[in-house]
Design a protein around this motif. Structure first.
Motif, short mmCIF file in Angstrom:
data_model
loop_
_atom_site.label_atom_id
_atom_site.label_comp_id
_atom_site.label_asym_id
_atom_site.label_seq_id
_atom_site.Cartn_x
_atom_site.Cartn_y
_atom_site.Cartn_z
N GLU A 1 12.52 2.84 -3.42
CA GLU A 1 13.47 2.77 -2.32
C GLU A 1 12.95 3.55 -1.11
O GLU A 1 13.01 3.07 0.03
CB GLU A 1 14.82 3.32 -2.78
N LEU A 2 12.43 4.73 -1.37
CA LEU A 2 11.90 5.55 -0.28
C LEU A 2 10.67 4.90 0.34
O LEU A 2 10.50 4.89 1.57
CB LEU A 2 11.55 6.95 -0.80
N ALA A 3 9.79 4.34 -0.49
CA ALA A 3 8.59 3.67 0.02
C ALA A 3 8.97 2.51 0.93
O ALA A 3 8.40 2.34 2.02
CB ALA A 3 7.73 3.18 -1.14
N ASP A 4 9.94 1.71 0.51
CA ASP A 4 10.35 0.57 1.32
C ASP A 4 11.04 1.01 2.60
O ASP A 4 10.86 0.39 3.66
CB ASP A 4 11.27 -0.34 0.51
N ASP A 5 11.79 2.12 2.54
CA ASP A 5 12.41 2.65 3.76
C ASP A 5 11.35 3.13 4.74
O ASP A 5 11.47 2.92 5.96
CB ASP A 5 13.35 3.80 3.41
N PHE A 6 10.32 3.78 4.23
CA PHE A 6 9.24 4.23 5.10
C PHE A 6 8.57 3.05 5.79
O PHE A 6 8.33 3.06 7.01
CB PHE A 6 8.20 5.03 4.31
N ALA A 7 8.28 2.01 5.01
CA ALA A 7 7.65 0.82 5.59
C ALA A 7 8.55 0.18 6.63
O ALA A 7 8.09 -0.24 7.71
CB ALA A 7 7.29 -0.17 4.49
N ARG B 1 0.83 -1.22 0.00
CA ARG B 1 0.00 0.00 0.00
C ARG B 1 0.86 1.26 0.00
O ARG B 1 0.52 2.25 -0.66
CB ARG B 1 -0.95 -0.01 1.19
N VAL B 2 1.97 1.24 0.73
CA VAL B 2 2.88 2.40 0.72
C VAL B 2 3.46 2.59 -0.67
O VAL B 2 3.48 3.70 -1.22
CB VAL B 2 4.00 2.22 1.76
#
Length: 371
Positions: free
Chosen positions: A337-343, A15-16
């Protein structure tokens, strides 16, 4: 910190990713026709209007300031989450610093290697491009008053409700463990960093709550009604409330069309951009149809496309996004990359914050915060 099952982790990450990638795709679809009247769009691209990326800023799949600002919002939220461990907890300050880093990309040729605060995102050279940034964002973050933290009591640009206040608000809704009222309030407090008109910051709060409701597994309709309930408790909510109600009415009015979109406005102001995006997401048969409806109109096509993409992406997850549009998107690798870091930060932050481990030191370098 809640314990996340494997299925919950996979769902949240999808979802992110969907929210950020979907927003960027919608932004890029609208970038080439922003400012164009519907008649000209149809004359140039056929009766259906644009059906995929068209050239903008020297390439196809180019994103605008809307995506840039959303990415720096995520960067600021990660740093705010990290800062909780330092005993200093004021997310609007971290978001203000993030937006100042974005503002630097709009005036500098490239990343300043003398600035350790940039982190990895601030060193992405492709972000150092002016893509028709909104004046409210630029003036709120530059000049003698740029360093000042805008507040509800003393907001920046108190008469502005331009769409730049709402296009960057979706990431706040990805804070799924927060209470909805707190998500709404954070989006509001981070909106007044650049835009102080009540309709502007309340539209941002409404979008954040809708995104959060969907990210938690609810429907878009449930999210809209929750946003309306929270809006009713705020002063000067009438314009934002009326815009969302108009979007709901348009859903019931008949077959979706560009003309119904245009009846909701042009999207240059926050409540119109929100209403158009919500309408298009609600009537979408699939992600592609919703995004194309959101950009084929006379107005702020990239902003309405971006917000609609945020909504459809968080609703369906990244695997539902059209593969061809994902493949051709500018900055796709960095966005993922940013989405996965946020998650990772939201789900496993405490495991990443030990600076005495190699992993913790690397994380601190990616997202540096002052102590």
């Amino acid at each position: 910190m809640p314990l996340w099952s494997r299925a919950q982790q996979q769902d949240f990450r999808s979802r992110v990713r969907g929210c950020l990638l979907g927003g960027a795709i919608g932004d890029a679809l609208g970038a080439g026709v922003e400012f164009e009247p519907l008649e000209k769009i149809r004359a140039q691209h056929g009766p259906q209007g644009v059906t995929g990326y068209v050239p903008a800023y020297g390439r196809t799949g180019a994103v605008t300031d809307d995506t840039q600002l959303s990415l720096f919002t995520v960067d600021g939220l990660i740093r705010a989450h990290i800062r909780r461990d330092t005993g200093s907890w004021h997310p609007p300050t971290d978001l203000h610093l993030a937006y100042l880093r974005w503002a630097a990309t709009q005036r500098d040729w490239g990343p300043d290697e003398r600035r350790p605060d940039l982190g990895w995102l601030g060193r992405e050279e492709w972000l150092y491009a002016q893509r028709a940034p909104g004046q409210g964002c630029l003036t709120g973050l530059s000049g003698p008053d740029g360093e000042r933290l805008g507040t509800l009591e003393r907001p920046k640009n108190p008469h502005s409700k331009a769409s730049g206040t709402v296009v960057r608000a979706a990431p706040f809704g990805l804070l799924t463990t927060w209470e909805p009222g707190l998500v709404f309030q954070l989006a509001v407090e981070c909106s007044v960093l650049t835009h102080g008109h009540p309709t502007g910051y309340l539209a941002a709060g409404a979008l954040a709550v809708i995104v959060q409701s969907v990210a938690r597994g609810g429907t878009l309709e449930e999210g809209v009604h929750l946003a309306l309930a929270l809006l009713s408790e705020r002063q000067a909510h009438e314009e934002t409330t009326a815009a969302l109600r108009a979007a709901l009415d348009a859903v019931r009015a008949g077959e979706p069309s560009a003309e119904r979109v245009e009846a909701l406005g042009e999207g240059w102001v926050a409540e119109e951009a929100l209403a158009i995006a919500v309408y298009c997401a609600l009537v979408a048969h699939d992600v592609r149809s919703g995004l194309l409806l959101a950009v084929n109109h006379s107005g702020d096509s990239d902003s309405t496309g971006a917000i609609c993409g945020n909504l459809l992406g968080v609703l369906h997850g990244d695997t539902a996004l059209p593969p061809g549009l994902v493949a051709g998107l500018e900055g796709r690798g960095a966005i993922l990359e940013l989405a996965d870091d946020f998650a990772l930060e939201l789900m496993h932050g405490t495991e990443l914050h030990d600076r005495h481990t190699p992993e913790g030191a690397d994380w601190a370098a990616r997202y540096p915060v002052a102590h």
